[in-house]
Design a protein around this motif. Structure first.
Motif, PDB file in Angstrom:
ATOM      1  N   LEU A  32       0.846  -1.194   0.000  1.00  0.00           N
ATOM      2  CA  LEU A  32       0.000   0.000   0.000  1.00  0.00           C
ATOM      3  C   LEU A  32       0.883   1.246   0.000  1.00  0.00           C
ATOM      4  O   LEU A  32       1.791   1.350   0.827  1.00  0.00           O
ATOM      5  CB  LEU A  32      -0.867  -0.027   1.266  1.00  0.00           C
ATOM      6  CG  LEU A  32      -1.817   1.154   1.501  1.00  0.00           C
ATOM      7  CD1 LEU A  32      -2.924   1.165   0.453  1.00  0.00           C
ATOM      8  CD2 LEU A  32      -2.426   1.059   2.906  1.00  0.00           C
ATOM      9  N   PHE A  33       0.613   2.171  -0.922  1.00  0.00           N
ATOM     10  CA  PHE A  33       1.420   3.384  -1.008  1.00  0.00           C
ATOM     11  C   PHE A  33       0.529   4.604  -1.252  1.00  0.00           C
ATOM     12  O   PHE A  33      -0.349   4.571  -2.115  1.00  0.00           O
ATOM     13  CB  PHE A  33       2.428   3.290  -2.161  1.00  0.00           C
ATOM     14  CG  PHE A  33       3.417   2.182  -1.994  1.00  0.00           C
ATOM     15  CD1 PHE A  33       4.538   2.352  -1.195  1.00  0.00           C
ATOM     16  CD2 PHE A  33       3.217   0.959  -2.618  1.00  0.00           C
ATOM     17  CE1 PHE A  33       5.450   1.320  -1.031  1.00  0.00           C
ATOM     18  CE2 PHE A  33       4.128  -0.080  -2.462  1.00  0.00           C
ATOM     19  CZ  PHE A  33       5.249   0.110  -1.663  1.00  0.00           C
ATOM     20  N   ASP A  34       0.842   5.668  -0.519  1.00  0.00           N
ATOM     21  CA  ASP A  34       0.208   6.971  -0.768  1.00  0.00           C
ATOM     22  C   ASP A  34       1.050   7.674  -1.834  1.00  0.00           C
ATOM     23  O   ASP A  34       2.229   7.982  -1.600  1.00  0.00           O
ATOM     24  CB  ASP A  34       0.195   7.760   0.547  1.00  0.00           C
ATOM     25  CG  ASP A  34      -0.433   9.138   0.382  1.00  0.00           C
ATOM     26  OD1 ASP A  34      -0.608   9.582  -0.771  1.00  0.00           O
ATOM     27  OD2 ASP A  34      -0.735   9.755   1.418  1.00  0.00           O
ATOM     28  N   LEU A  35       0.461   7.929  -2.982  1.00  0.00           N
ATOM     29  CA  LEU A  35       1.238   8.502  -4.094  1.00  0.00           C
ATOM     30  C   LEU A  35       1.870   9.832  -3.729  1.00  0.00           C
ATOM     31  O   LEU A  35       2.904  10.212  -4.279  1.00  0.00           O
ATOM     32  CB  LEU A  35       0.335   8.694  -5.321  1.00  0.00           C
ATOM     33  CG  LEU A  35       0.081   7.449  -6.163  1.00  0.00           C
ATOM     34  CD1 LEU A  35      -0.903   7.768  -7.278  1.00  0.00           C
ATOM     35  CD2 LEU A  35       1.384   6.935  -6.742  1.00  0.00           C
ATOM     36  N   GLU A  36       1.238  10.568  -2.825  1.00  0.00           N
ATOM     37  CA  GLU A  36       1.777  11.883  -2.492  1.00  0.00           C
ATOM     38  C   GLU A  36       2.959  11.779  -1.529  1.00  0.00           C
ATOM     39  O   GLU A  36       3.592  12.782  -1.240  1.00  0.00           O
ATOM     40  CB  GLU A  36       0.676  12.765  -1.937  1.00  0.00           C
ATOM     41  CG  GLU A  36      -0.409  12.951  -3.001  1.00  0.00           C
ATOM     42  CD  GLU A  36      -1.251  14.171  -2.806  1.00  0.00           C
ATOM     43  OE1 GLU A  36      -1.003  15.154  -3.534  1.00  0.00           O
ATOM     44  OE2 GLU A  36      -2.149  14.120  -1.964  1.00  0.00           O
TER      45      GLU A  36
END
Ligand code: FEO
Length: 433
Positions: free
Chosen positions: A306-310
């Motif tokens: 899971l990754f937050d693009l920002e």
């Protein structure tokens, strides 16, 4: 197709006055383009480029391998005329028909109308468009692996190597010299008239940058081409851009092999990998992302991340996606569309091979919720397979909606392992929602 530096003086470094013999009876008759700064609107070319073409002389006539960009035709014809007469040209081989290699072909055919043109079967389509009504006037023969052109005392063998980087690409082998003509494959956008890899400047950056921008999106096809070409064990590789590779050519083959391997140094065994990448404006899409992760992680044999693009940079995300079996994009709808960071990521995905990967989309919205549909269409444009319709939630997800998101994750993971029956959402179904 190309862009040059405005007003700059085209002074190629070490430009040869005429043709250059690269092997017995094989002349380089190409052109140098020191001012090119952008190729195909796809990559920067700080070192300019060359359009390499070759003339192979045999007892029964001359073969021309590729031509040059139309803007450089005069240079090509001058070098050609210095080593062959037009009525000696028996064969014109087009390993690839992008204009930087076929630009001078119509004029060459006017000057050598008796020559037989040989290209891959897919190349015929482009050749028809290039020659128009004149197509029927000439002797044009499609060739593939196993076909050859006889020059009397020497033979050119053709190897079909499609999709590196156009569908029409092929290579040509001159067996008596163990010389492989590869057109774009093994090229560099690097302009240096000293021609050979042991004489030109340090072109290693150009060689790898070229692979990265032109070949990386076709990694599987490059590997298939390597499987076909490596057994030839060439003594020299003559591409149609940049240096001729004569110093231990096997190392260039190995370098392509290495560049085509996964960039991450350890594998995941037999596990499938699913990457969830999201942007969240007010925390709602982030909560959905966590729920999708929780659901997908229940499936044995699937590793979910899971990754937050920002919170990250584009390039590592692109590497991650290149080696993921599936991606799930989470995006809120902002101004009737997906978040900017999502589009920036999606634009970069043209640099890698995405065909056949699993894709899915979810997100929270306030009013209209177009983002999910828009991103789904983009994933389909990237030839990914979408087994589940996207999941949309108005404002913040309720507990029931979070359970829907967990179930969405479970179903996607089951599609990855093959436990769920194969399914693919079509464009029509997308448009109907
Ligand atoms: Fe060098 Fe695909 O053109």
């Amino acid at each position: 197709m190309t862009a040059a530096v405005p007003g700059s003086a085209p002074t190629p470094a070490f430009a040869p006055a005429g043709p250059v013999e690269i092997a017995p009876g094989v002349q380089w008759i190409g052109a140098l383009d020191p001012v090119l700064r952008s190729f195909d609107a796809l990559m920067k070319t700080a070192g300019g480029t060359s359009y390499n073409a070759y003339a192979v002389r045999g007892a029964a006539g001359v073969a021309i391998i590729d031509t040059v960009d139309a803007d450089y035709a005069d240079e090509f014809f001058a070098r050609l005329e210095a080593c062959a007469r037009y009525d000696e040209i028996k064969v014109i081989v087009l390993n690839h028909l992008e204009p930087d290699h076929s630009g001078a072909l119509p004029e060459l055919l006017r000057r050598a109308p008796g020559a037989r043109v040989q290209c891959s079967p897919r190349g015929l389509q482009t050749l028809r468009a290039l020659l128009g009504a004149d197509f029927a006037k000439y002797d044009i023969a499609p060739v593939t692996t196993g076909h050859s052109a006889d020059l009397g005392d020497r033979v050119l063998d053709f190897y079909n190597t499609p999709n590196v980087h156009w569908p029409d690409t092929q290579c040509t082998w001159l067996g008596d010299a163990r010389l492989l003509f590869t057109c774009d494959l093994f090229g560099s956008h690097y302009c240096d008239g000293r021609l050979f890899d042991d004489l030109v400047g340090d072109f290693r950056f150009s060689f790898e940058h070229y692979y990265d921008r032109l070949m990386r999106p076709f990694r599987s096809s490059v590997v298939a081409a390597l499987d076909l070409l490596e057994p030839l064990d060439p003594a020299m590789i003559a591409p149609s851009h940049g240096p001729v590779l004569r110093t231990e050519p096997a190392r260039y083959l190995r370098q392509y092999r290495r560049l085509s391997e996964p960039r991450h140094s350890f594998g995941t065994g037999t596990d499938k990998t699913l990457a969830i990448l999201y942007v969240s404006a007010h925390g709602a899409t982030a909560r959905m992302a966590q729920a999708v992760l929780d659901g997908a992680a229940e499936e044995p044999g699937v590793r979910v991340s899971l990754f937050d693009l920002e919170g990250g940079e584009l390039s590592p995300f692109v590497d991650l996606i290149e080696h993921a079996d599936g991606i799930v994009i989470g995006t809120p709808t902002i101004n009737n569309d997906a978040a900017r960071a999502v589009w920036e990521l999606l634009a970069k995905l043209v640099d890698i091979e995405t065909r056949g990967k699993l894709g899915a989309v979810f997100g929270s919205f306030g009013w209209s919720g177009e983002a999910v549909r828009n991103v789904e269409a983009r994933l389909q444009g990237l030839q990914m397979r979408l087994p589940e319709p996207g999941l949309k939630v108005k404002l913040h997800p309720s507990e029931a909606q979070l359970e829907d998101a967990r179930d969405f994750g479970r179903r996607l993971a089951a599609h990855l392992t093959g436990r769920a029956a194969p399914r693919e959402i079509g464009l029509t179904e997308l448009a109907a929602r």
